[in-house]
Each structure stands twice: as C-alpha cells, then as structure tokens.
Design an enzyme around this catalytic site. Structure first.
Site, PDB file in Angstrom:
ATOM      1  N   SER A  57       0.843  -1.197   0.000  1.00  0.00           N
ATOM      2  CA  SER A  57       0.000   0.000   0.000  1.00  0.00           C
ATOM      3  C   SER A  57       0.870   1.236   0.000  1.00  0.00           C
ATOM      4  O   SER A  57       1.996   1.224   0.525  1.00  0.00           O
ATOM      5  CB  SER A  57      -0.899   0.007   1.236  1.00  0.00           C
ATOM      6  OG  SER A  57      -1.551   1.248   1.377  1.00  0.00           O
ATOM      7  N   TYR A  86      -2.457  -0.342  10.564  1.00  0.00           N
ATOM      8  CA  TYR A  86      -2.451  -0.705   9.153  1.00  0.00           C
ATOM      9  C   TYR A  86      -1.163  -0.238   8.476  1.00  0.00           C
ATOM     10  O   TYR A  86      -0.492  -0.999   7.775  1.00  0.00           O
ATOM     11  CB  TYR A  86      -3.670  -0.101   8.475  1.00  0.00           C
ATOM     12  CG  TYR A  86      -3.738  -0.317   6.976  1.00  0.00           C
ATOM     13  CD1 TYR A  86      -4.092  -1.551   6.452  1.00  0.00           C
ATOM     14  CD2 TYR A  86      -3.465   0.717   6.087  1.00  0.00           C
ATOM     15  CE1 TYR A  86      -4.157  -1.765   5.091  1.00  0.00           C
ATOM     16  CE2 TYR A  86      -3.533   0.529   4.715  1.00  0.00           C
ATOM     17  CZ  TYR A  86      -3.877  -0.706   4.219  1.00  0.00           C
ATOM     18  OH  TYR A  86      -3.937  -0.908   2.863  1.00  0.00           O
TER      19      TYR A  86
END
Length: 700
Positions: free
Chosen positions: A577, A590
């Site tokens: 990501s 995250y």
C-alpha cells in the site's frame, strides 16, 4: 473386465424427433456429438466421422456430391459445423490419377486443399481418404478401448473373426494416410456385406447409408466387444494380479505433492510444464500390478495414445510398503536422466535423414506404485488429456493381456508417426504460446477486487491460477466466474487463512497436486482498520500484524520452499500500500503492518536472488471498486477522517492524486502481471507505486 465399461451398456441417444428435418450434414454433427459424449466410444480428439451429401455447387448451381469430414485437430464430442472440412467427391476420386504409390503418399495431403468445396477454410485431416473411399454415405472411425484391446492383441485377426464373424473385417497395421484409404476401398469392394473393419493397433471403422443406422451400428459393435470381454475376463486377475497395495487417499496425495514439484523442475528446461495427478481405480490397479513394468515398457499401441503420452512412461521407484519419499526424491534425477538418454537413443535408432530434430526427451507419464499416475505437459488441459489417454492405454493392456498377448506398436512405426513430417508441420502451425504459458500462480485474497483482477490477467496470458481466500462463499463465486471464462482446467480454489501455518502448507500441497508446483505468488490477502492510536486495541494491532505481516511471511516461506524444490526460479509479488511508505492519520496499525510487509519483501529479494526468485512490491492507493476492505466500517472511518461522505470519498482520492485519476483493480493487476512476466526478469527488490501519483510515497 474393461474398467471403461463400468457395468453399464452404451446408451442410444438418438432422438428421431430432434433429427427430423435435419440435413445430412446436420445429422453428421448430431451423430458426432453423441458419439463423442461417451469416452468409452472414443477418447478426446480421437477418431472422426463423415457424411457424403449432395450440395449445390456455388459456381455451376448444379448438385454435386460433397464429403463432410471432421477437420484436422477437432474433437467429435465438441465439434460444431465449422469444424468439418468439405471436399468435392469427384476431385477426391480424381486424386487416384496423380497418386504415385505408398512411398509418395504424404504428398497427397498437399492436394487436399485443391478439392475444397465452397472455400471452406477448415483444413482436411490425414484421415480424409479413409472416409472418402469407403463407398457408403456415412462413416464412423472410433477408438474405443474394447476394440483397441482386440486390435492390440497378438492374434487380433482371429479374435475379430471369433467375436464378429464376417460382419466386421480386419486389416493389418498401416499408418493412416492415402494408401490406407485405398486399402479400405478395396476391402469394401471385396467384402460387400461387411459393415465395418478393425484396423490392427488402431481402431474401428463402421459404415452405413443412413446416419442413424451408422450411429447405432457403431454402438452395437462396441457393445458387442465390451460384452465379450466381460464374459471372457470374469474372474481373471488383471495384469497378473496385485504386487503392491495402495496407500490411503490422503497419503497418496501427500506423496504426489512432494514428487510433482521435483519432477516439474527436472523436466521444465525447455518450457515450464504443468502437472496432473490421477489415482483413479483403473490407474491404481495398473500401477500396483505384478506385470505393470513389463507391460509399460512395451509402449502403447494406438497412434493417438503415444502421440499424447510418448512411446512409454517412466516408472518411479517407490515402494508403498516402505514409503520413503526422501529416498525416492534422491533417486529421481538419475531416473529422469536415464529416461532422457533412452529416448535420445530411440530417436537415434529410428531417425531418417529428413526427420525433424529431437523433441523434448522427457517423459509425459510417471507411474508411482501405490500412489497413482502423474502427467506433465505444456498446459493443464494437455496434461489432463494425456493422462486420460494413458488410462485408455491401461484399459487396452488390461483387455489384450487378459485374453491374449498385448502387442505394442513396433518401435520404428511408433517413431514414424511421432516424427512424421506431416505431424511436425501441424506442430509448426500451432500458435505461439502466451507469455505465461505453463506458469502456475497462487493469488491470496483471490476473491477480492485486486485478487480476481490479477487472476483474470494471468489467465488471459495462459497461466494456471490457484485462488486462496478466507471467504469461502465469495471464493467459490469468483472461481466459478473465472472458470466459465477461461475453462475449468486452469482455475482452482482453496479456502485458506494466511495466518494459519497448517492451512498455508495444506494449500501449497493442493496446488502441487493440481498443477505440479508454483511459479508466481501474489500475496494480496488483506484487511484495513482505522482508529486513532489511543483507540487502537491490542487485538486490532495484532490482527493487522497477523494478516499483513505474519501472513505474508507464511505464504512467502512456503513459496520459497516449493520454488527451491523446483529449482526454476519464481516471482513473488506483494500487494502492499501507499501507506507502507506514506504515513496516514488514524491508521497506525495498518500503516505499520504495510511497512513491515514492504521491508519483508526487500529481505526476501536478497535471499531469493541466488535461486532466481524475484520479489517485488506493488503499492496501490484508494482502489475502491471491488475491494472488500473498502466496505462497511473501514469506508465509514476513512470518510470520517477526511470529513466527507461515502459518495465523495473516491472523488476526494482522485483529486488528491497528482494525476487526478482513479485507480482500479485492473491497474494493480497490470503491475502484478509485469512483475510476473519475463519483461521484469531483471527486476527484484523493487516497489512500483500505482496510486495516480502521491509525492509522499515517492521511494527514496
């Protein structure tokens, strides 16, 4: 008793109501599909059918007789009207005037296009003269195991007479071609009451002047042979009786999962191979039998069999009574090398001055006592079909050796078909393999938007794909949709929790049995969470780390182990990501897990380089469409963080990017394809951002 009989009689599927009003060519199609729907009648791609019908000549407008015959490379079970070649019968008969004799029969194939009716682009097969010169309107040529068992027996002519009397004749072995077509014509003229003929070591021809009559005759003759074998072989131990006992089913698959990647690595020097495993009752009976090895060494009989399976299989040294897989693996390299040397010697003994060059000398079929049969080919469908053909060969050997002595095709005859110049020309006409042909990919998070899009991209380029996901229902739907578009052979699914070490190992074992190994791992399983750090629970923190860090470690470790066993290199792609490089508010768990993911990829790139295992990262950002993590709570939380609503979130992300563009699953899939393909063969340890531009995520 032949296993293909399955104690059931052949079903007559002809429906007069459906056939009413059909033209002769339409009845041919109907008859062909019915015959090809039962593998006891003929194997995939085996045999052919024809009809002679009156058609209107497009030039003269006159009625002319036209031969409709299955075209080159077709399958009667799935053929459609465009699969038939059409040729003028008067021109086919005129070919007899230019025929120069058996030593020149191959040149007759070059004349067939001159006989084409109505500019039909479907190429006529080498068997066209065999149908043209039988003086009947409808002709079936099938390869039923029961008939080939007769044809491959030492006294096949006497058996044919015993079973069928004068109704079905017999012709000695002759390679398919123009001369055999003339032999059939002569036989029909000299035996006007015969309704068919068995070709030694080949198959069955039957004929009639009516489509239904021809179909029902074919069924009756095959059933008669099956019934005769059932009566004659009742109580007779097949293949000399059992020498080994089968391992339990789960142990058989476990052994296969360890053998297949090793074999795959040893035989994929010219092109990556895909595997298939079969432990059906028929296979186990043969691999466990006392006479398995001497029968296997004789080779197959029917030309279709050894074109698909090579002249003989490789018998793997494994004793199910004392199962030692490590010892078997230790001896595999020498066994494979010995097979290659034997095959090269066979080529040297039999080659002609104009023979094509030696082809891949590795075995196609591997027989493992107590375990089953492994087959390898350049794609999954061919590997499976090769296995099916060897099961046909097993059935033939069972029947022939139970009532007579099984006879394989003479070595020189086998070579002359395998290295036939016409067969070589057909191979040269085959389309160039797709860029991922023969490759096997595992995609975790396969039921999500990015996972399914990546699988779609890989499948389009010829790869086999194993989809893994924890969501069993979504996984089943995704797998079914991909299989519908790309075929059942190339898609498999496995429910897997990436944080469960046992589940990960089991998934790789399934992939090894289904496809033979792995070349590409797309580690894509993921979750997303959003919370201020003071509201981030330890459970939430650990959940992110378990899935996005530990999970990626577990699936990569398993991939490394299998890739090293294959010794073929490989490509591992982490779908990470933008947040692994650029911090984001209210997402510490995250972002940190994604950063760990990226660094793990760098470490693995260092470890894998010496084995040719490349490890790279794709960094998406804001891929909303089709993504399961962008639903429910996460979507609400991110919308709240950026002071917008659900509808405005995608537009916000688009405007935030430098290029002002949305990012879709297909964009990530394209990056994952690049890293998996040979285009990136010199790239490892890289990060590719697919985020429409974000300056904070620039790598430094």
């Amino acid at each position: 008793m032949l296993k293909t009989a399955e104690n059931q009689r052949l079903a007559n599927g002809w429906d007069d109501g459906r056939a009413k009003g059909m033209s002769e060519s339409e009845k041919l199609l109907y008859r062909s599909n019915l015959l090809g729907s039962d593998k006891r009648i003929t194997n995939y791609g085996g045999g052919n059918t024809s009809a002679k019908a009156m058609e209107t000549d497009p030039l003269s407008g006159e009625a002319v007789e036209v031969l409709w015959v299955k075209g080159s490379g077709g399958d009667v079970g799935s053929i459609r009207m465009d699969g038939f070649a059409t040729l003028y019968m008067d021109k086919l008969n005129a070919l007899k005037g230019v025929y120069r004799g058996p030593e020149f029969e191959d040149e007759m194939v070059g004349y067939l296009p001159h006989c084409t009716f109505n500019l039909n682009p479907r190429a006529a097969s080498i068997d066209t003269p065999l149908h043209a010169y039988v003086p009947k309107k409808h002709v079936d040529h099938m390869h039923p195991d029961a008939i080939i068992a007769i044809a491959a027996s030492q006294n096949s002519k006497a058996l044919t007479q015993e079973i069928f009397g004068d109704e079905i004749g017999w012709l000695p072995w002759k390679r398919p071609g123009y001369e055999l077509g003339l032999w059939l014509e002569t036989f029909c003229r000299e035996n006007p009451n015969a309704k068919g003929v068995i070709l030694e070591s080949h198959g069955l021809f039957t004929w009639a002047d009516d489509a239904r009559e021809c179909y029902e005759l074919t069924l009756r003759v095959i059933q008669q042979a099956m019934d005769w074998f059932a009566e004659r072989t009742a109580g007779v131990p097949a293949f000399g009786g059992a020498k080994h006992q089968s391992l339990p089913a789960d142990q058989r698959r476990d052994v296969a999962s360890r053998l297949m990647p090793a074999i795959r690595g040893m035989i994929s020097g010219q092109q990556a191979m895909v595997g298939h495993f079969d432990d059906s009752d028929a296979v186990l009976e043969f691999v466990n039998a006392r006479n398995m090895e001497p029968l296997a060494a004789l080779g197959t009989s029917c030309p279709d069999h050894f074109l698909r399976t090579k002249i003989r299989p490789l018998v793997v040294a494994f004793d199910p009574a004392r199962p030692d897989v490590d010892a078997t693996l230790a001896g595999l390299a020498d066994a494979v090398a010995a097979y290659r040397a034997d095959y090269a010697a066979y080529y040297d003994r039999c080659k002609h001055p104009d023979s094509p060059a030696l082809r891949d000398p590795n075995a196609v079929v591997y027989l493992v006592p107590g375990v089953g049969m492994i087959t390898f080919a350049r794609d999954k469908a061919t590997a499976r079909i090769s296995g099916e053909f060897y099961v046909n060969a097993i059935n033939v050997m069972r029947g022939a050796s139970s009532v007579s002595t099984y006879v394989g095709l003479p070595e020189q005859e086998a070579f002359d078909i395998e290295y036939w110049l016409l067969e070589e020309a057909k191979l040269q006409r085959m389309p160039k393999p797709k860029s991922l042909a023969g490759r096997v990919a595992l995609v975790t998070g396969g039921a999500g938007g990015i996972g399914s899009a990546t699988a779609e991209r890989y499948l389009a380029e010829g790869a086999c794909v194993m989809l893994a996901d924890i969501d069993a229902a979504a996984l089943a739907d995704t797998g079914a949709a991909l299989a519908k578009r790309h075929g059942k052979d190339v898609v498999r699914t496995v429910a897997m929790n990436v944080t469960d070490e046992t589940a990960v190992a089991a998934a790789y074992a399934v992939m090894a049995v289904e496809f033979g190994g792995v070349d590409i791992l797309v580690s894509n399983a993921g979750i997303a969470s959003s919370a201020p750090v003071e509201d981030t629970s330890l459970a939430l923190w650990n959940k992110n780390m378990d899935i996005l860090s530990t999970g990626y470690f577990l699936v990569s470790r398993a991939a490394f182990r299998m890739m090293r066993a294959q010794d073929m290199g490989g490509s591992i792609i982490f779908v990470a990501s933008k947040n692994g490089l650029a911090a984001s508010p209210n997402a510490s768990a995250y972002c940190t897990a994604k950063a760990a993911e990226i660094h793990l990829a760098r470490c693995l790139a260092l470890e894998g380089a010496e084995a040719g295992i490349r490890v790279n990262v794709v960094n998406p950002d804001a891929v909303l469409r089709g993504s399961k993590i962008w639903s429910g709570e996460w979507l609400d939380q991110r919308a709240s963080t950026y002071k917008t609503d659900k509808e405005g979130l995608e537009e916000m992300y688009r405007q935030r990017s430098m290029l002002k563009r949305s990012v879709y699953p297909e964009d990530i899939a394209e990056a994952a394809y690049f890293f998996a393909s040979d285009h990136a063969s010199k790239s490892t340890g890289n990060i590719l951002n697919v985020d429409a531009g974000n300056v904070q995520a620039f790598t430094r």
